[in-house]
Design an enzyme around this catalytic site. Structure first.
Site, PDB file in Angstrom:
ATOM      1  N   ASP A  85       0.966  -1.039   0.122  1.00 46.33           N
ATOM      2  CA  ASP A  85      -0.059  -0.051   0.112  1.00 46.33           C
ATOM      3  C   ASP A  85       0.631   1.092   0.038  1.00 46.33           C
ATOM      4  O   ASP A  85       1.836   1.458   0.878  1.00 46.33           O
ATOM      5  CB  ASP A  85      -0.827   0.086   1.413  1.00 46.33           C
ATOM      6  CG  ASP A  85      -2.142  -0.724   1.142  1.00 46.33           C
ATOM      7  OD1 ASP A  85      -2.042  -1.708   0.111  1.00 46.33           O
ATOM      8  OD2 ASP A  85      -2.867  -0.838   2.238  1.00 46.33           O
ATOM      9  N   LYS A  88      -7.796   0.867  -4.646  1.00 47.10           N
ATOM     10  CA  LYS A  88      -8.879   0.532  -3.847  1.00 47.10           C
ATOM     11  C   LYS A  88     -10.129   1.534  -4.421  1.00 47.10           C
ATOM     12  O   LYS A  88     -10.116   2.692  -4.699  1.00 47.10           O
ATOM     13  CB  LYS A  88      -8.517   0.848  -2.440  1.00 47.10           C
ATOM     14  CG  LYS A  88      -7.662  -0.248  -2.050  1.00 47.10           C
ATOM     15  CD  LYS A  88      -7.433  -0.081  -0.205  1.00 47.10           C
ATOM     16  CE  LYS A  88      -6.432  -1.093   0.282  1.00 47.10           C
ATOM     17  NZ  LYS A  88      -6.498  -2.537   0.149  1.00 47.10           N
ATOM     18  N   GLY A 110       0.391  -3.499   4.380  1.00 50.87           N
ATOM     19  CA  GLY A 110      -0.324  -2.595   4.443  1.00 50.87           C
ATOM     20  C   GLY A 110       0.616  -1.291   4.507  1.00 50.87           C
ATOM     21  O   GLY A 110       1.717  -1.371   4.856  1.00 50.87           O
ATOM     22  N   SER A 111       0.041  -0.069   4.341  1.00 55.81           N
ATOM     23  CA  SER A 111       0.721   1.138   4.316  1.00 55.81           C
ATOM     24  C   SER A 111       1.426   1.647   5.818  1.00 55.81           C
ATOM     25  O   SER A 111       2.214   2.701   5.893  1.00 55.81           O
ATOM     26  CB  SER A 111       0.291   2.389   3.669  1.00 55.81           C
ATOM     27  OG  SER A 111      -1.175   2.550   4.162  1.00 55.81           O
TER      28      SER A 111
END
Length: 259
Positions: free
Chosen positions: A42, A99, A201-202
């Site tokens: 991300d 997304k 994830g970021s």
């Protein structure tokens, strides 16, 4: 947008219909196979995307905000700004994903028009429809969807998803939804499920050293069965992002709206 009897998709714009053929499922799944054994990260801007590619990510997932900021804040979490997507596409050579809200087919149409390589119909964002997902067969661009069980995975595939990811609780660092735990829960042989890649994830960009942590994650995924390499890449990573407890009210509120 609707399907005609011969399988051609009719896309309606300004009252006019333009006929086109969506990509076949084999083409869409083939794109997913190209990312096999890789890490998809991300990213919230072009700089993070460049860092992810330099670390070895096989693709990047553009997000409007990192999930931690979405949960700590308020308002509607939606697809990324098309300008951001264009900046990211110019910044990297790896595939760019983005997304969209569950059920929001117009956001998906916009991302397809921008030229993203994959669309993630994501439960992390504010849902546009609490009961129905996008009919993904109507798009040329392939989709990835999250699932919390085998039934949900099969429903998403029936809707046209070309890639499935496990669905956990973002920002918690909780690995309960990992493949091994999932296999035990549904009493299925672990080796028949497996995992073809990893979504990251970021939250790594909220750690003390994002570049080093990103490289370590890629190396860990590549050499997941070699404890010596895992030990080496785990050294000196610095402080990680602080996770949110599963009992936190924000997690419970977020989970209830994304089921």
């Amino acid at each position: 947008m609707s399907n005609t009897s011969n399988g051609i998709v009719a896309v309606y714009r300004n009252g006019a219909a333009a006929l086109r053929e969506p990509s076949s499922s084999s083409v869409k799944v083939g794109l997913a196979q190209m990312l096999r054994s890789g890490v998809i990260m991300d990213v919230a801007d072009a700089e993070q995307a460049r860092l992810a590619e330099e670390a070895g990510a096989c693709a990047v997932m553009a997000v409007e905000r990192v999930p931690a900021d979405i949960r700590s804040g308020s308002g509607v979490a939606r697809m990324p700004d098309p300008t951001l997507l264009k900046d990211i596409k110019r910044a990297v050579t790896v595939p760019v994903m983005a997304k969209v809200r569950v059920g929001h087919f117009v956001e998906a149409q916009i991302l397809e028009a921008v030229g993203v390589d994959y669309v993630d119909e994501s439960e992390v964002l504010a849902p546009a429809d609490h009961r129905h997902h996008i009919n993904k067969h109507n798009f040329r661009v392939p989709f990835v969807c999250g699932c919390g069980g085998l039934g949900e995975a099969l429903r998403r595939i029936r809707e046209g998803a070309a890639m499935i990811r496990t669905k956990g609780e973002a920002c918690t660092g909780d690995v309960v939804e990992a493949v091994f735990a999932f296999a035990k829960r549904i009493a299925a042989p672990y080796d028949l499920l497996g995992c073809d890649g990893v979504f990251v994830g970021s939250g790594i960009f909220k750690s003390a050293d994002p570049a080093r942590r990103a490289r370590a994650i890629v190396q860990a995924v590549t050499h997941y069965s070699d404890p010596e390499i895992l030990a080496e890449v785990s050294c000196g990573l610095g402080e990680a992002m602080t996770g949110i407890s599963l009992s936190d009210a924000k997690v419970e509120r977020f989970a209830s709206r994304s089921e």
